[in-house]
Motif scaffolding. Structure first.
Motif, PDB file in Angstrom:
ATOM      1  N   ASP A 108       0.860  -1.171   0.000  1.00 55.43           N
ATOM      2  CA  ASP A 108       0.000   0.000   0.000  1.00 55.43           C
ATOM      3  C   ASP A 108       0.907   1.235   0.000  1.00 55.43           C
ATOM      4  O   ASP A 108       2.020   1.192   0.530  1.00 55.43           O
ATOM      5  CB  ASP A 108      -0.868  -0.015   1.257  1.00 55.43           C
ATOM      6  N   VAL A 109       0.433   2.343  -0.572  1.00 56.47           N
ATOM      7  CA  VAL A 109       1.285   3.534  -0.663  1.00 56.47           C
ATOM      8  C   VAL A 109       1.501   4.192   0.703  1.00 56.47           C
ATOM      9  O   VAL A 109       2.418   4.995   0.867  1.00 56.47           O
ATOM     10  CB  VAL A 109       0.690   4.545  -1.667  1.00 56.47           C
ATOM     11  N   HIS A 110       0.663   3.839   1.676  1.00 57.30           N
ATOM     12  CA  HIS A 110       0.791   4.394   3.022  1.00 57.30           C
ATOM     13  C   HIS A 110       1.473   3.380   3.941  1.00 57.30           C
ATOM     14  O   HIS A 110       1.205   2.191   3.852  1.00 57.30           O
ATOM     15  CB  HIS A 110      -0.585   4.761   3.580  1.00 57.30           C
ATOM     16  N   GLN A 111       2.321   3.876   4.838  1.00 61.34           N
ATOM     17  CA  GLN A 111       3.047   2.956   5.709  1.00 61.34           C
ATOM     18  C   GLN A 111       2.107   2.199   6.641  1.00 61.34           C
ATOM     19  O   GLN A 111       1.135   2.760   7.157  1.00 61.34           O
ATOM     20  CB  GLN A 111       4.076   3.722   6.560  1.00 61.34           C
ATOM     21  N   GLY A 112       2.403   0.923   6.861  1.00 60.99           N
ATOM     22  CA  GLY A 112       1.598   0.090   7.746  1.00 60.99           C
ATOM     23  C   GLY A 112       1.961   0.301   9.196  1.00 60.99           C
ATOM     24  O   GLY A 112       2.506  -0.593   9.853  1.00 60.99           O
ATOM     25  N   ASN A 113       1.632   1.472   9.715  1.00 60.38           N
ATOM     26  CA  ASN A 113       2.073   1.850  11.060  1.00 60.38           C
ATOM     27  C   ASN A 113       1.447   1.000  12.157  1.00 60.38           C
ATOM     28  O   ASN A 113       2.127   0.588  13.105  1.00 60.38           O
ATOM     29  CB  ASN A 113       1.816   3.336  11.312  1.00 60.38           C
ATOM     30  N   GLY A 114       0.152   0.713  12.038  1.00 64.35           N
ATOM     31  CA  GLY A 114      -0.486  -0.098  13.059  1.00 64.35           C
ATOM     32  C   GLY A 114       0.066  -1.510  13.109  1.00 64.35           C
ATOM     33  O   GLY A 114       0.317  -2.059  14.185  1.00 64.35           O
ATOM     34  N   THR A 115       0.285  -2.096  11.933  1.00 62.45           N
ATOM     35  CA  THR A 115       0.860  -3.445  11.869  1.00 62.45           C
ATOM     36  C   THR A 115       2.254  -3.469  12.467  1.00 62.45           C
ATOM     37  O   THR A 115       2.611  -4.382  13.229  1.00 62.45           O
ATOM     38  CB  THR A 115       0.901  -3.925  10.411  1.00 62.45           C
ATOM     39  N   ALA A 116       3.063  -2.468  12.126  1.00 64.67           N
ATOM     40  CA  ALA A 116       4.425  -2.392  12.663  1.00 64.67           C
ATOM     41  C   ALA A 116       4.408  -2.301  14.185  1.00 64.67           C
ATOM     42  O   ALA A 116       5.215  -2.959  14.868  1.00 64.67           O
ATOM     43  CB  ALA A 116       5.154  -1.192  12.067  1.00 64.67           C
ATOM     44  N   ALA A 117       3.488  -1.503  14.727  1.00 67.90           N
ATOM     45  CA  ALA A 117       3.422  -1.344  16.185  1.00 67.90           C
ATOM     46  C   ALA A 117       2.974  -2.630  16.865  1.00 67.90           C
ATOM     47  O   ALA A 117       3.523  -3.024  17.906  1.00 67.90           O
ATOM     48  CB  ALA A 117       2.473  -0.202  16.531  1.00 67.90           C
ATOM     49  N   ILE A 118       1.992  -3.310  16.301  1.00 64.74           N
ATOM     50  CA  ILE A 118       1.483  -4.539  16.911  1.00 64.74           C
ATOM     51  C   ILE A 118       2.555  -5.620  16.968  1.00 64.74           C
ATOM     52  O   ILE A 118       2.676  -6.354  17.959  1.00 64.74           O
ATOM     53  CB  ILE A 118       0.237  -5.033  16.152  1.00 64.74           C
ATOM     54  N   PHE A 119       3.386  -5.712  15.917  1.00 68.69           N
ATOM     55  CA  PHE A 119       4.382  -6.789  15.849  1.00 68.69           C
ATOM     56  C   PHE A 119       5.781  -6.337  16.249  1.00 68.69           C
ATOM     57  O   PHE A 119       6.741  -7.093  16.055  1.00 68.69           O
ATOM     58  CB  PHE A 119       4.406  -7.382  14.441  1.00 68.69           C
ATOM     59  N   ARG A 120       5.914  -5.153  16.810  1.00 68.25           N
ATOM     60  CA  ARG A 120       7.242  -4.666  17.214  1.00 68.25           C
ATOM     61  C   ARG A 120       7.884  -5.646  18.201  1.00 68.25           C
ATOM     62  O   ARG A 120       7.278  -6.068  19.188  1.00 68.25           O
ATOM     63  CB  ARG A 120       7.127  -3.286  17.856  1.00 68.25           C
ATOM     64  N   GLY A 121       9.113  -6.043  17.928  1.00 65.63           N
ATOM     65  CA  GLY A 121       9.846  -6.940  18.819  1.00 65.63           C
ATOM     66  C   GLY A 121       9.451  -8.403  18.720  1.00 65.63           C
ATOM     67  O   GLY A 121       9.942  -9.221  19.498  1.00 65.63           O
ATOM     68  N   ASP A 122       8.605  -8.748  17.753  1.00 63.80           N
ATOM     69  CA  ASP A 122       8.149 -10.132  17.585  1.00 63.80           C
ATOM     70  C   ASP A 122       8.918 -10.769  16.430  1.00 63.80           C
ATOM     71  O   ASP A 122       8.673 -10.466  15.265  1.00 63.80           O
ATOM     72  CB  ASP A 122       6.647 -10.136  17.293  1.00 63.80           C
ATOM     73  N   ASP A 123       9.823 -11.666  16.743  1.00 65.66           N
ATOM     74  CA  ASP A 123      10.652 -12.290  15.716  1.00 65.66           C
ATOM     75  C   ASP A 123       9.885 -13.272  14.842  1.00 65.66           C
ATOM     76  O   ASP A 123      10.405 -13.711  13.810  1.00 65.66           O
ATOM     77  CB  ASP A 123      11.841 -13.014  16.363  1.00 65.66           C
ATOM     78  N   SER A 124       8.673 -13.618  15.217  1.00 71.06           N
ATOM     79  CA  SER A 124       7.917 -14.585  14.419  1.00 71.06           C
ATOM     80  C   SER A 124       7.195 -13.936  13.243  1.00 71.06           C
ATOM     81  O   SER A 124       6.652 -14.633  12.394  1.00 71.06           O
ATOM     82  CB  SER A 124       6.901 -15.321  15.301  1.00 71.06           C
TER      83      SER A 124
END
Length: 320
Positions: free
Chosen positions: A158-174
């Motif tokens: 998507d042309v807009h950054q996936g900020n919510g997804t990035a925040a939810i999975f921050r620090g999750d190596d899986s």
């Protein structure tokens, strides 16, 4: 290829609202009778499923209509029962697509890609984060069924950054989050994905595709010989030159080549793909739907290749 829709749930938006609600029904109508694509209505995600990625307080507030005025303004939609039901169905469609992809190689949600939603709030026309919920649920179901972890890749174009997804999975190596997006576009405060690639306004086909190739190489590198077990592909139409909000200049052929490269890269590595159509705010809705229709045609062709190769049975892939 299975594709799931929820366009029968239409939000009662104020006159002049700039969200193009009509695009979902237009896309489904284009797909009626399209060879090799099986359309099915989306199920509704349950409260328990939504709580895999969202705070229970927020899930309840959406369900009961107790969101505050500021929360509704940030989402961009006024609350209504149809708004809450559509949000559940959008997540349910991605859950269904992910399950189908794990069985058959490729499947799609004709909407979804609601990547601005955080665990505790919605934003930017996104109520719940469909990919985050589906990823968590697929990981839980895979472990329960097979007693093994499921690593996930999120390929957000998507042309807009996936900020919510990035925040939810921050620090999750899986979960590996990749976002290729406009540097100067919404959201103006970005979150850190595992890999962010920022593009300048006016980026055209050739530099975009070169950046995509580098990003995909970087995505696969940390996984070594064992690729992720599932990819969520947010195939936004908004990098197209006709988009009102995109600010990039990809042609229709450039968009199709983008899709080919993502689908081929995943298929070569035996990584099933669940697509979401994500954003699209075309000045001409028919042209925008053409772009999304082409994305789904290419996805169906990739699905057919999975069937020929037999990887959909799970016997031809080493993905985990």
């Amino acid at each position: 290829m299975q594709a799931f829709y929820a366009d029968q749930f239409v939000l009662p938006l104020p006159e002049g609202h700039r969200f193009p609600m009509a695009k979902y029904a237009m896309l489904r109508e284009r797909l009626l009778g399209e060879p090799g694509i099986r359309l099915a209505p989306a199920p509704a995600a349950s409260d328990g499923e939504l709580a895999l990625a969202h705070e229970p307080r927020y899930v309840t507030a959406v369900a009961e209509g107790s969101l505050g005025p500021a929360e509704q303004r940030e989402i961009g939609f006024p609350w209504s029962p149809a708004m809450a039901e559509r949000a559940r169905r959008s997540v349910g469609a991605t859950i269904a697509a992910a399950r189908a992809a794990l069985r058959e190689g490729v499947a799609a949600n004709l909407a979804g890609g609601t990547h601005h939603a955080y665990a505790h709030k919605g934003s930017g026309y996104c109520v719940f984060n469909d990919v985050a919920v589906a990823a968590r649920l697929m990981q839980a179901e895979t472990f329960r069924r097979e007693r093994r972890p499921l690593r996930v890749a999120v390929i957000d174009l998507d042309v807009h950054q996936g900020n919510g997804t990035a925040a939810i999975f921050r620090g999750d190596d899986s979960v590996f989050t990749l976002s290729l997006h406009g540097a100067r576009n919404f959201p103006f405060r970005k979150e850190a994905s595992d890999l962010d690639v920022e593009l300048e306004d006016g980026t055209t086909d050739e530099p975009y595709l070169a950046a995509l190739e580098q990003a995909l190489e970087a995505l696969w590198a940390p996984h070594g010989p064992q690729a992720p077990g599932l990819a969520f592909y947010l195939a936004g139409a908004d990098p197209h030159e006709n988009d009102r909000l995109g600010r990039l200049k990809l042609t229709a052929e450039g968009m199709a080549e983008r899709d080919r490269r993502v689908l081929q890269a995943c298929r070569e590595r035996g990584v099933p793909v669940a697509l979401s159509m994500a954003g699209g705010y075309g000045k001409d809705l028919a042209r925008m739907v053409d772009v999304q229709f082409r994305t789904l045609q290419l996805a169906q062709q990739s699905w057919a290749a999975w069937q020929r190769q037999g990887w959909w049975t799970g016997q031809g892939s080493t993905a985990a």
